[in-house]
Write a protein that holds these residues in place. Structure first.
Motif, PDB file in Angstrom:
ATOM      1  N   GLY A 190       1.195   8.813  -6.222  1.00  0.00           N
ATOM      2  CA  GLY A 190       0.951  10.114  -5.595  1.00  0.00           C
ATOM      3  C   GLY A 190      -0.336  10.152  -4.789  1.00  0.00           C
ATOM      4  O   GLY A 190      -0.983  11.182  -4.700  1.00  0.00           O
ATOM      5  N   GLY A 191      -0.726   9.032  -4.221  1.00  0.00           N
ATOM      6  CA  GLY A 191      -1.920   8.973  -3.394  1.00  0.00           C
ATOM      7  C   GLY A 191      -3.204   8.753  -4.173  1.00  0.00           C
ATOM      8  O   GLY A 191      -4.275   8.701  -3.596  1.00  0.00           O
ATOM      9  N   ASN A 248       0.816  -1.216   0.000  1.00  0.00           N
ATOM     10  CA  ASN A 248       0.000   0.000   0.000  1.00  0.00           C
ATOM     11  C   ASN A 248       0.847   1.263   0.000  1.00  0.00           C
ATOM     12  O   ASN A 248       0.549   2.229  -0.705  1.00  0.00           O
ATOM     13  N   ILE A 249       1.921   1.275   0.781  1.00  0.00           N
ATOM     14  CA  ILE A 249       2.812   2.439   0.825  1.00  0.00           C
ATOM     15  C   ILE A 249       3.492   2.635  -0.525  1.00  0.00           C
ATOM     16  O   ILE A 249       3.593   3.758  -1.031  1.00  0.00           O
ATOM     17  N   ALA A 250       3.929   1.539  -1.162  1.00  0.00           N
ATOM     18  CA  ALA A 250       4.575   1.641  -2.465  1.00  0.00           C
ATOM     19  C   ALA A 250       3.604   2.177  -3.519  1.00  0.00           C
ATOM     20  O   ALA A 250       3.967   3.041  -4.332  1.00  0.00           O
ATOM     21  N   VAL A 251       2.376   1.712  -3.498  1.00  0.00           N
ATOM     22  CA  VAL A 251       1.377   2.196  -4.465  1.00  0.00           C
ATOM     23  C   VAL A 251       1.096   3.674  -4.213  1.00  0.00           C
ATOM     24  O   VAL A 251       0.974   4.461  -5.162  1.00  0.00           O
ATOM     25  N   ASP A 252       0.989   4.084  -2.948  1.00  0.00           N
ATOM     26  CA  ASP A 252       0.771   5.497  -2.629  1.00  0.00           C
ATOM     27  C   ASP A 252       1.910   6.365  -3.150  1.00  0.00           C
ATOM     28  O   ASP A 252       1.687   7.442  -3.702  1.00  0.00           O
ATOM     29  N   MET A 253       3.144   5.897  -2.961  1.00  0.00           N
ATOM     30  CA  MET A 253       4.303   6.682  -3.396  1.00  0.00           C
ATOM     31  C   MET A 253       4.357   6.777  -4.921  1.00  0.00           C
ATOM     32  O   MET A 253       4.612   7.850  -5.469  1.00  0.00           O
ATOM     33  N   ILE A 254       4.104   5.681  -5.603  1.00  0.00           N
ATOM     34  CA  ILE A 254       4.207   5.670  -7.062  1.00  0.00           C
ATOM     35  C   ILE A 254       3.095   6.493  -7.702  1.00  0.00           C
ATOM     36  O   ILE A 254       3.319   7.232  -8.649  1.00  0.00           O
TER      37      ILE A 254
END
Length: 86
Positions: free
Chosen positions: A74-75, A66-72
């Motif tokens: 941009g939320g 989830n954190i990786a998807v958010d970073m890639i």
């Protein structure tokens, strides 16, 4: 001045010819699509293989994904499903 008139007339005739030929190609393509759709057998649905049961991911792995998807993204991205690929 006569050469300019001849050139413009040739250009106009050429452009009209290309336009008409392109219209004919479009009409024939649409006709071909309709004929193929009418006589071609319907496609069979692709059946997915049953997914073998795998051990569920631990909470830390899900949080990391989830954190990786958010970073890639941009939320803007959202993880809907996590599936292991063979």
């Amino acid at each position: 001045m006569e050469n300019i008139g001849t050139g413009l007339m040739l250009m106009l005739v050429g452009m009209c010819t290309v336009f008409v030929i392109l219209l004919i190609i479009i009409w024939l393509s649409n006709l071909l699509i309709k004929v193929v759709n009418k006589f071609a057998p319907p496609e069979e649905e692709v059946k997915r293989k049953p997914v073998a049961t795998v051990a569920p991911l631990d909470d830390e792995a899900v949080k990391a994904i989830n954190i990786a998807v958010d970073m890639i993204t941009g939320g803007k991205g959202k993880v809907v499903d996590i599936e292991k690929l063979n």
